[in-house]
Design a protein around this motif. Structure first.
Motif, PDB file in Angstrom:
ATOM      1  N   PRO A  46       0.828  -1.212   0.000  1.00 55.30           N
ATOM      2  CA  PRO A  46       0.000   0.000   0.000  1.00 55.30           C
ATOM      3  C   PRO A  46       0.859   1.257   0.000  1.00 55.30           C
ATOM      4  CG  PRO A  46      -0.728  -1.558   1.699  1.00 55.30           C
ATOM      5  CD  PRO A  46       0.592  -2.042   1.189  1.00 55.30           C
ATOM      6  N   LEU A  47       0.433   2.233  -0.795  1.00 54.06           N
ATOM      7  CA  LEU A  47       1.114   3.524  -0.785  1.00 54.06           C
ATOM      8  C   LEU A  47       0.706   4.337   0.436  1.00 54.06           C
ATOM      9  CD1 LEU A  47       0.722   4.491  -4.549  1.00 54.06           C
ATOM     10  CD2 LEU A  47       2.653   3.358  -3.445  1.00 54.06           C
ATOM     11  N   ALA A  48      -0.507   4.078   0.918  1.00 55.77           N
ATOM     12  CA  ALA A  48      -1.007   4.781   2.105  1.00 55.77           C
ATOM     13  C   ALA A  48      -2.049   3.906   2.786  1.00 55.77           C
ATOM     14  CB  ALA A  48      -1.614   6.124   1.717  1.00 55.77           C
ATOM     15  N   GLU A  49      -2.096   3.973   4.114  1.00 56.93           N
ATOM     16  CA  GLU A  49      -3.055   3.202   4.887  1.00 56.93           C
ATOM     17  C   GLU A  49      -3.745   4.116   5.896  1.00 56.93           C
ATOM     18  OE1 GLU A  49      -1.486  -1.164   5.588  1.00 56.93           O
ATOM     19  OE2 GLU A  49       0.163   0.262   5.900  1.00 56.93           O
ATOM     20  N   PHE A  50      -5.055   3.894   6.044  1.00 55.32           N
ATOM     21  CA  PHE A  50      -5.826   4.715   6.981  1.00 55.32           C
ATOM     22  C   PHE A  50      -6.905   3.853   7.614  1.00 55.32           C
ATOM     23  CE2 PHE A  50      -9.762   7.074   7.744  1.00 55.32           C
ATOM     24  CZ  PHE A  50      -9.335   8.077   8.608  1.00 55.32           C
ATOM     25  N   SER A  51      -7.134   4.030   8.902  1.00 50.81           N
ATOM     26  CA  SER A  51      -8.240   3.342   9.575  1.00 50.81           C
ATOM     27  C   SER A  51      -8.736   4.210  10.722  1.00 50.81           C
ATOM     28  CB  SER A  51      -7.808   1.970  10.098  1.00 50.81           C
ATOM     29  OG  SER A  51      -6.859   2.102  11.134  1.00 50.81           O
ATOM     30  N   ILE A  52     -10.021   4.097  10.981  1.00 53.25           N
ATOM     31  CA  ILE A  52     -10.619   4.840  12.087  1.00 53.25           C
ATOM     32  C   ILE A  52     -11.822   4.069  12.587  1.00 53.25           C
ATOM     33  CG2 ILE A  52     -12.087   6.245  10.568  1.00 53.25           C
ATOM     34  CD1 ILE A  52     -11.680   8.564  12.541  1.00 53.25           C
ATOM     35  N   GLU A  53     -12.017   4.049  13.891  1.00 52.81           N
ATOM     36  CA  GLU A  53     -13.172   3.398  14.505  1.00 52.81           C
ATOM     37  C   GLU A  53     -14.076   4.471  15.090  1.00 52.81           C
ATOM     38  OE1 GLU A  53     -13.629   0.702  18.357  1.00 52.81           O
ATOM     39  OE2 GLU A  53     -12.712  -0.417  16.698  1.00 52.81           O
ATOM     40  N   LEU A  54     -15.369   4.383  14.754  1.00 50.15           N
ATOM     41  CA  LEU A  54     -16.318   5.407  15.163  1.00 50.15           C
ATOM     42  C   LEU A  54     -17.551   4.771  15.786  1.00 50.15           C
ATOM     43  CD1 LEU A  54     -16.170   7.528  11.887  1.00 50.15           C
ATOM     44  CD2 LEU A  54     -15.107   8.145  14.068  1.00 50.15           C
ATOM     45  N   PRO A  55     -18.174   5.427  16.762  1.00 46.54           N
ATOM     46  CA  PRO A  55     -19.446   4.934  17.300  1.00 46.54           C
ATOM     47  C   PRO A  55     -20.559   5.174  16.281  1.00 46.54           C
ATOM     48  CG  PRO A  55     -18.877   7.023  18.309  1.00 46.54           C
ATOM     49  CD  PRO A  55     -17.711   6.633  17.460  1.00 46.54           C
ATOM     50  N   LEU A  56     -21.462   4.215  16.134  1.00 50.72           N
ATOM     51  CA  LEU A  56     -22.534   4.347  15.157  1.00 50.72           C
ATOM     52  C   LEU A  56     -23.631   5.299  15.612  1.00 50.72           C
ATOM     53  CD1 LEU A  56     -22.848   0.673  13.886  1.00 50.72           C
ATOM     54  CD2 LEU A  56     -22.364   2.677  12.485  1.00 50.72           C
ATOM     55  N   ALA A  57     -23.812   5.424  16.903  1.00 53.13           N
ATOM     56  CA  ALA A  57     -24.871   6.289  17.405  1.00 53.13           C
ATOM     57  C   ALA A  57     -24.648   7.741  16.973  1.00 53.13           C
ATOM     58  CB  ALA A  57     -24.931   6.200  18.933  1.00 53.13           C
ATOM     59  N   GLY A  58     -25.624   8.316  16.285  1.00 54.76           N
ATOM     60  CA  GLY A  58     -25.544   9.704  15.859  1.00 54.76           C
ATOM     61  C   GLY A  58     -24.605   9.964  14.698  1.00 54.76           C
ATOM     62  N   LEU A  59     -24.048   8.910  14.091  1.00 53.05           N
ATOM     63  CA  LEU A  59     -23.081   9.091  13.004  1.00 53.05           C
ATOM     64  C   LEU A  59     -23.788   9.547  11.730  1.00 53.05           C
ATOM     65  CD1 LEU A  59     -19.993   8.667  12.806  1.00 53.05           C
ATOM     66  CD2 LEU A  59     -20.457   6.433  11.787  1.00 53.05           C
ATOM     67  N   GLU A  60     -23.145  10.443  10.982  1.00 52.50           N
ATOM     68  CA  GLU A  60     -23.673  10.928   9.706  1.00 52.50           C
ATOM     69  C   GLU A  60     -22.677  10.586   8.605  1.00 52.50           C
ATOM     70  OE1 GLU A  60     -24.470  15.070  10.054  1.00 52.50           O
ATOM     71  OE2 GLU A  60     -25.726  14.827  11.835  1.00 52.50           O
ATOM     72  N   GLU A  61     -23.139   9.807   7.603  1.00 51.05           N
ATOM     73  CA  GLU A  61     -22.218   9.300   6.588  1.00 51.05           C
ATOM     74  C   GLU A  61     -21.583  10.406   5.759  1.00 51.05           C
ATOM     75  OE1 GLU A  61     -26.346   9.093   4.723  1.00 51.05           O
ATOM     76  OE2 GLU A  61     -25.447   8.650   6.678  1.00 51.05           O
ATOM     77  N   ASP A  62     -22.339  11.478   5.452  1.00 53.84           N
ATOM     78  CA  ASP A  62     -21.763  12.547   4.634  1.00 53.84           C
ATOM     79  C   ASP A  62     -20.691  13.320   5.392  1.00 53.84           C
ATOM     80  OD1 ASP A  62     -23.786  13.518   6.341  1.00 53.84           O
ATOM     81  OD2 ASP A  62     -24.011  15.325   5.136  1.00 53.84           O
TER      82      ASP A  62
END
Length: 362
Positions: A89-105
């Motif tokens: 991979p040239l670049a790697e990214f990951s993030i964990e987020l709570p689903l409650a109240g999450l907005e996809e945009d």
């Protein structure tokens, strides 16, 4: 005379070398691109594949791979005998987020879009559509608490993943639709126009997302499903002994692809711009190793298909069908739904004969 002659041949050789350089560089780049494109499917035999495809020695193809390792494009694992190669991979990214109240945009704008701003517009739009649709599914349907977003950027593609810890997409549909088998849930999902919450969703997101990307994967429960759009009938289903908690979705498309979101929508729309066309993998109508012989299996295949105007029934990986199954599909259903066009594709000779048999019997 000797010095003049020597100078003449030196100049001629230099000119010839310069003329050959662009062709040699072009060929080198072709081989490098070929390795990057084929490495995922050929981690163990890439040197043999390069050798056969470009008519060069195995040693020469090995030097290409080693050069790409030193350039940081490829990594090797294992000893000499069992060595496997992978694109790095040239670049790697990951993030964990709570689903409650999450907005996809909002997640797209803050975390994903900055990683993709240099993509061509058509590829950017495909990732935008696919990501927001899949994250919205996790938010509204997964019944989970967390979602992990993964981005691996390669030399010629981006691998985008959305992983939740919910009940699992196939288990959720199986329960909601009161189905006997998770594979049946996958069959319904593959048809399109399916949702566990029709008041809030059209059920089109997964269908169109799977057609926009070159490779689309769903791993949930005991099922692993893959759809390859470059080879439209190439669908892979694995029944696993281990269980994946929640739902894991991966989406990949080549950076040089000319596909557009509008093109995909148009492929499955009629003149009135409605979602009127679909493709159905027939083999999903069978549970386990059973053959497709009964009317109940046919009814399972045909459920909800009256909502479409044109349906491709893909018989890939279907060795044979029984008379009752064929009769229910190509006589009974057709007579009841004269406005619906059924188009069998990828049918072998035996399947074609059975279809012709029931059609001729009408």
């Amino acid at each position: 005379w000797f010095q003049k002659s020597l100078q003449y041949w030196r100049e001629k050789f230099t000119i010839r070398k310069r003329l050959c350089m662009p062709k040699r560089q072009e060929r080198n780049e072709q081989i490098r691109q070929f390795i990057l494109e084929k490495l995922e499917d050929h981690p163990s035999d890439i040197t043999n594949l390069v050798s056969g495809s470009f008519d060069i020695s195995r040693q020469a193809s090995h030097r290409y791979v080693q050069k790409m390792i030193s350039d940081g494009l490829v990594i090797a694992e294992g000893n000499t005998r069992d060595r496997k190669y992978y694109t790095k991979p040239l670049a790697e990214f990951s993030i964990e987020l709570p689903l409650a109240g999450l907005e996809e945009d909002k997640v797209w704008r803050e975390h994903i879009r900055p990683l993709m701003n240099d993509l061509s517009r058509n590829i950017f739009d495909i990732y935008h559509y696919g990501f927001t649709e899949m994250l919205n599914n996790a938010i509204d349907h997964s019944e989970g608490t967390q979602v992990t977003i993964l981005v691996n950027r390669w030399h010629n593609s981006i691998d985008l993943g959305v992983v939740d810890n919910g009940v699992g997409i196939f288990a959720k549909l199986q329960k909601t639709l009161k189905l006997d088998d998770a594979t049946h849930a996958l069959l319904e999902l593959a048809k399109g126009k399916l949702t566990s919450d029709p008041a809030r969703h059209s059920g089109e997101g997964i269908f169109f997302t799977s057609r926009m990307f070159d490779r689309f994967f769903i791993d949930s429960g005991h099922l692993y499903y893959a759809h390859f759009e470059n080879n439209k009938s190439d669908i892979w289903l694995e029944h696993k002994t281990d269980e994946t908690i929640g739902t894991s979705i991966r989406m990949i498309i080549g950076s040089n692809s000319k596909r557009t979101t509008q093109e995909v929508f148009d492929n499955y729309s009629d003149d009135e711009f409605g979602f009127s066309k679909t493709q159905v993998p027939v083999f999903l109508a069978a549970y386990g190793e059973e053959n497709l012989v009964s009317r109940s299996q046919a009814k399972r295949l045909l459920a909800r298909l009256e909502k479409f105007k044109e349906i491709q029934l893909d018989f890939k990986d279907v060795p044979s069908i029984g008379q009752a199954f064929a009769d229910e599909v190509f006589r009974v259903f057709v007579n009841r739904n004269p406005a619906v066009l059924l188009i069998p594709v990828n049918a072998n000779e035996q399947v074609q004969k059975m279809i012709a048999h029931v059609k001729n019997a009408t």
